[in-house]
Design a protein around this motif. Structure first.
Motif, PDB file in Angstrom:
ATOM      1  N   UNK A 195       0.791  -1.224   0.000  1.00  0.00           N
ATOM      2  CA  UNK A 195       0.000   0.000   0.000  1.00  0.00           C
ATOM      3  C   UNK A 195       0.829   1.283   0.000  1.00  0.00           C
ATOM      4  N   UNK A 196       2.126   1.173   0.112  1.00  0.00           N
ATOM      5  CA  UNK A 196       2.983   2.356   0.199  1.00  0.00           C
ATOM      6  C   UNK A 196       3.997   2.389  -0.937  1.00  0.00           C
ATOM      7  N   UNK A 197       4.544   3.565  -1.198  1.00  0.00           N
ATOM      8  CA  UNK A 197       5.552   3.658  -2.271  1.00  0.00           C
ATOM      9  C   UNK A 197       6.934   3.229  -1.809  1.00  0.00           C
ATOM     10  N   UNK A 198       7.031   2.602  -0.628  1.00  0.00           N
ATOM     11  CA  UNK A 198       8.316   2.122  -0.144  1.00  0.00           C
ATOM     12  C   UNK A 198       8.100   0.834   0.638  1.00  0.00           C
ATOM     13  N   UNK A 199       9.194   0.209   1.063  1.00  0.00           N
ATOM     14  CA  UNK A 199       9.098  -0.986   1.908  1.00  0.00           C
ATOM     15  C   UNK A 199       9.711  -0.668   3.272  1.00  0.00           C
ATOM     16  N   UNK A 200       9.500  -1.573   4.232  1.00  0.00           N
ATOM     17  CA  UNK A 200      10.099  -1.389   5.553  1.00  0.00           C
ATOM     18  C   UNK A 200      10.888  -2.631   5.971  1.00  0.00           C
ATOM     19  N   UNK A 201      11.916  -2.394   6.796  1.00  0.00           N
ATOM     20  CA  UNK A 201      12.665  -3.479   7.425  1.00  0.00           C
ATOM     21  C   UNK A 201      12.319  -3.522   8.909  1.00  0.00           C
ATOM     22  N   UNK A 202      12.470  -4.697   9.512  1.00  0.00           N
ATOM     23  CA  UNK A 202      12.172  -4.826  10.931  1.00  0.00           C
ATOM     24  C   UNK A 202      13.222  -5.711  11.611  1.00  0.00           C
ATOM     25  N   UNK A 203      13.659  -5.257  12.784  1.00  0.00           N
ATOM     26  CA  UNK A 203      14.481  -6.064  13.676  1.00  0.00           C
ATOM     27  C   UNK A 203      13.732  -6.266  14.976  1.00  0.00           C
ATOM     28  N   UNK A 204      13.795  -7.468  15.506  1.00  0.00           N
ATOM     29  CA  UNK A 204      13.022  -7.812  16.698  1.00  0.00           C
ATOM     30  C   UNK A 204      13.969  -8.362  17.761  1.00  0.00           C
ATOM     31  N   UNK A 205      13.798  -7.925  19.008  1.00  0.00           N
ATOM     32  CA  UNK A 205      14.649  -8.464  20.076  1.00  0.00           C
ATOM     33  C   UNK A 205      13.947  -8.380  21.421  1.00  0.00           C
ATOM     34  N   UNK A 206      14.353  -9.230  22.333  1.00  0.00           N
ATOM     35  CA  UNK A 206      13.849  -9.214  23.705  1.00  0.00           C
ATOM     36  C   UNK A 206      15.015  -8.999  24.656  1.00  0.00           C
ATOM     37  N   UNK A 207      14.720  -8.324  25.776  1.00  0.00           N
ATOM     38  CA  UNK A 207      15.761  -8.126  26.786  1.00  0.00           C
ATOM     39  C   UNK A 207      15.101  -7.766  28.105  1.00  0.00           C
ATOM     40  N   UNK A 208      15.923  -7.681  29.137  1.00  0.00           N
ATOM     41  CA  UNK A 208      15.390  -7.313  30.446  1.00  0.00           C
ATOM     42  C   UNK A 208      14.875  -5.872  30.454  1.00  0.00           C
ATOM     43  N   UNK A 209      15.584  -4.984  29.754  1.00  0.00           N
ATOM     44  CA  UNK A 209      15.138  -3.588  29.716  1.00  0.00           C
ATOM     45  C   UNK A 209      14.782  -3.186  28.292  1.00  0.00           C
ATOM     46  N   UNK A 210      13.880  -2.221  28.165  1.00  0.00           N
ATOM     47  CA  UNK A 210      13.484  -1.720  26.839  1.00  0.00           C
ATOM     48  C   UNK A 210      14.670  -1.180  26.049  1.00  0.00           C
ATOM     49  N   UNK A 211      15.546  -0.440  26.717  1.00  0.00           N
ATOM     50  CA  UNK A 211      16.689   0.131  26.006  1.00  0.00           C
ATOM     51  C   UNK A 211      17.541  -0.970  25.387  1.00  0.00           C
ATOM     52  N   UNK A 212      17.831  -1.986  26.171  1.00  0.00           N
ATOM     53  CA  UNK A 212      18.665  -3.093  25.682  1.00  0.00           C
ATOM     54  C   UNK A 212      17.972  -3.806  24.508  1.00  0.00           C
ATOM     55  N   UNK A 213      16.667  -3.987  24.629  1.00  0.00           N
ATOM     56  CA  UNK A 213      15.934  -4.689  23.565  1.00  0.00           C
ATOM     57  C   UNK A 213      15.999  -3.921  22.254  1.00  0.00           C
ATOM     58  N   UNK A 214      15.780  -2.590  22.294  1.00  0.00           N
ATOM     59  CA  UNK A 214      15.816  -1.825  21.035  1.00  0.00           C
ATOM     60  C   UNK A 214      17.230  -1.815  20.460  1.00  0.00           C
ATOM     61  N   UNK A 215      18.221  -1.879  21.324  1.00  0.00           N
ATOM     62  CA  UNK A 215      19.607  -1.871  20.846  1.00  0.00           C
ATOM     63  C   UNK A 215      19.891  -3.159  20.053  1.00  0.00           C
ATOM     64  N   UNK A 216      19.477  -4.273  20.623  1.00  0.00           N
ATOM     65  CA  UNK A 216      19.653  -5.550  19.922  1.00  0.00           C
ATOM     66  C   UNK A 216      18.852  -5.573  18.626  1.00  0.00           C
ATOM     67  N   UNK A 217      17.652  -5.028  18.693  1.00  0.00           N
ATOM     68  CA  UNK A 217      16.782  -5.024  17.503  1.00  0.00           C
ATOM     69  C   UNK A 217      17.382  -4.158  16.397  1.00  0.00           C
ATOM     70  N   UNK A 218      17.908  -2.998  16.782  1.00  0.00           N
ATOM     71  CA  UNK A 218      18.544  -2.134  15.769  1.00  0.00           C
ATOM     72  C   UNK A 218      19.709  -2.860  15.109  1.00  0.00           C
ATOM     73  N   UNK A 219      20.497  -3.528  15.924  1.00  0.00           N
ATOM     74  CA  UNK A 219      21.679  -4.214  15.379  1.00  0.00           C
ATOM     75  C   UNK A 219      21.304  -5.273  14.337  1.00  0.00           C
ATOM     76  N   UNK A 220      20.158  -5.920  14.555  1.00  0.00           N
ATOM     77  CA  UNK A 220      19.733  -6.933  13.575  1.00  0.00           C
ATOM     78  C   UNK A 220      19.453  -6.303  12.218  1.00  0.00           C
ATOM     79  N   UNK A 221      18.938  -5.087  12.207  1.00  0.00           N
ATOM     80  CA  UNK A 221      18.731  -4.407  10.915  1.00  0.00           C
ATOM     81  C   UNK A 221      20.078  -3.961  10.350  1.00  0.00           C
TER      82      UNK A 221
END
Lengths: 266, 266, 266, 266
Positions: free
Chosen positions: C79-105
């Motif tokens: 439905x959009x003129x672009x695509x998206x990428x996603x990284x997913x991660x779990x951790x004890x803290x939200x900050x740590x989880x987003x850090x791991x998720x970013x690294x996967x991308x």
């Protein structure tokens, strides 16, 4: 057994003219957005919604439970200037299911009863595991060259409406419904129908109007699975990979490429 | 003279199945959003868009110039995964105008020509000052009690489709078009038609189907002005403030409450 | 354990200026629509998305599996003129989880690598049953009377930005994140933090800025459950039904109205 | 003279928790959609809207008259579960204009006064012909390589928020505003500022944070014209076609490619 949800905007008619008639372009934007949102939200759970009359919509909802319905109903209340009611029912044929579902809404009062709000009622048990959806994705052979590029936009539209009404009347005899989904495409919930039924109907329409229809028929646990199968069936016909104008694929057997009660050589 | 714009998604059919058929609920969300956006964007300039076939749309655009068309065309390109082409034309009747507008697009190539993109072409001069729009807002008497609250959702839908097709065929004889706009409502661009024409058509439909239609007819410089007048005319009939099933109001004379060639006692 | 999904538009910057810079109002409409759609689509599965930088979004996705992520990714492509990428991660803290998720991308290439498309990658196991979400819904005491009705719209905005940045910096020390969600509201994924932590931070901000913050803290299996509990906690404070500026509710215990490690007398 | 419109959702806070707190993902979808729609509708008349606090938005509206404001206000009422108020003002600086505009709303009562609805008031005369908009489109040099591909999504977000707040504070001294528009982009209405002002501010930020900013500055009769010029100016810097970190283009002179009080060699 197919599960159908009938969705009705509560007391919509009076709202559109209170205190004065509202701008038509706004109403069209509002109604089309509701339709789009319902498709995203039921679609998130593999359902499929048809715009029908825009203030009364019909959805195929196999596998979607009551809580999910309620959450969608809430979401509309949270974002729209109106609320919606929903009736849910299952039956052997799509026509029968929508009839039962409509009755569950009607039992609670008139569509223009200002005290009847956010009905959510179920005619019979939810189909969560058992049951299936059969959808036929029908289109017109060679429509771009014979219609879109040749006729005026309105004459093409007239033609599509004629074919649609003809399909509605023929398919109702089988307990099936058929909705326009854009271009020259129709989506037809048709549990219980056979390929021969479609071949007979298409032959008759060909004789009377000169228009050749074809259909991919998909079978699956959910509307999305069935619709994906129907789309692939239609592509196989378009690409000449199967003979004839009808091709049935069953999601369950698709991966092992077995035939499911079908003429389609896959 | 009425100005009509025909809008066509470029090479849409092939896109919907590339590389595989796309999920149907997404396509429905996408198409309905395009329709809603076009109504907001043409509506910002007092135009009105009808969904027609969703990939081919018809808009009434009196007073909207070429630059505004181009800016809307750009905006769609900037936000959608496809582009649109537009043909614009003016004529004495809506049917003739859309025919000329369609031809301007067709001249540039097929709807599925992958090199034909963002056509923006005009059949004749823009109507900026002269010209007018005449719209009839038609609905069914007492539809909630006779149809919505009584019949199943699908049977009501069937009924609406029957009436729509009948109206399409009758009104085409007068060079008018008629579009379904939700519920039991139809909007009919009808420059040149008289109240007697509608009375005759409605009488005939009443005789054949038992359904009584009524219409507010609005006249104005833009689609929005005409549509507002039509809505008010329809309200006057609903409220019993005028006799008969047709009431015409002209935006130009509305404030001084004079009658414009009409049975309607305002 | 909290599950975080980082969503990134693929190669977005270059697209916005190809072949020429695109109209800014269109880009704002496009980005805000993406944000809204992602909230509807993750929200359908009880997730919650924050707009962050609009081209890089952060979502709380406990309970949402890989197939659902893939279906949302497909829906955006459809439905959009672009695509998206996603990284997913779990951790004890939200900050740590987003850090791991970013690294996967980031592992798959640059955000502006034109060949890197639709990454979907997972840093560690999915949290389907175990794990929980803790969200603090923070707002400013009496904001309407002290800010909105008193200051200019821009000065109020400045003030909100100051408080936001202060919260971002303080909460990061605890591995928590905090996002602006409109008005004077902030949503703070804060697994592992205690009420005392918030009381200390709010006391400090009160001393330095004169602004009194309060927070409902919700705990649940999903972002939606946690956020609902946080909202109710905040309402209890607003209505004076609990003492102090912090109130924690746990979805699991909510129905039996027991306290969950909290000062809040429910 | 720049014209600014302050837009405020009427009595929004109480609505979000009546009768119970509404689902957060729905509220985010609703607010982002309002923001998108306002950009499409003001954008249709070459205006530009910033989300600001989502329930209080700031728009640049040179050339947009009272009737158009009223039609947008109506359209929101017709499609949303709430209404909006608008204050409009013109002044030499953007900051002064938004201040006057806010006061026109505040005069009519509190943002949470349940009887104050759909205020539409003007502080001074409309700027239809005279007046101009000056916008600086600011971004960060090399953000993808130094931030997006390197830092975690949340740390990049933190960084952007720091720079934003710094810009807000510095630019306010000049009567300018600055809004985040996604990615690493800021849009800054800055009538009356010179290139030297920006060079000084950017130099100072570079010294303190190590981050190098650049800006295309556009001047035009409308927000759209100014923003297009700003975008092109930014592209010229990115492509190395001009020296330095600031490039001003004036829409009026753009076609004849003359310089407008600028270091930029066009």
């Amino acid at each position: 057994m197919i599960q159908v949800t009938v969705i009705q905007i509560d007391n919509y008619g009076p709202w559109t003219v209170t205190p004065n008639p509202r701008r038509e372009s706004d109403l069209q934007a509002l109604q089309s957005r509701l339709y789009g949102d319902l498709n995203l939200q039921f679609g998130a759970h593999k359902g499929l919604v048809f715009y029908t009359r825009f203030d009364n919509l019909i959805a195929i909802t196999n596998g979607i439970d009551l809580e999910t319905h309620r959450r969608i109903q809430d979401s509309i209340k949270n974002r729209y200037p109106f609320t919606i009611s929903m009736g849910i029912a299952s039956a052997e044929t799509p026509y029968e299911a929508q009839k039962l579902a409509t009755e569950k809404i009607q039992e609670h009062g008139s569509a223009q009863d200002k005290y009847r709000k956010e009905v959510l009622d179920v005619a019979n048990d939810f189909i969560l595991e058992e049951g299936y959806v059969q959808l036929a994705h029908i289109d017109i052979n060679n429509v771009t060259k014979t219609l879109t590029d040749l006729e005026s936009a309105y004459d093409a539209y007239l033609r599509i409406n004629e074919i649609h009404l003809r399909l509605i009347k023929e398919l109702k005899k089988y307990g099936a419904m058929v909705f326009f989904i854009g271009g020259d495409n129709f989506m037809c919930p048709c549990n219980g129908m056979t390929e021969s039924d479609f071949i007979a109907i298409f032959g008759d329409i060909k004789d009377k109007t000169g228009v050749q229809l074809k259909a991919g028929i998909g079978i699956g646990k959910t509307a999305e699975d069935a619709s994906n199968m129907a789309d692939i069936g239609l592509e196989l016909i378009r690409e000449g990979k199967v003979e004839g104008q009808v091709c049935t694929l069953n999601y369950k057997n698709y991966n092992i490429r077995r035939k499911f009660n079908t003429l389609c050589p896959i």
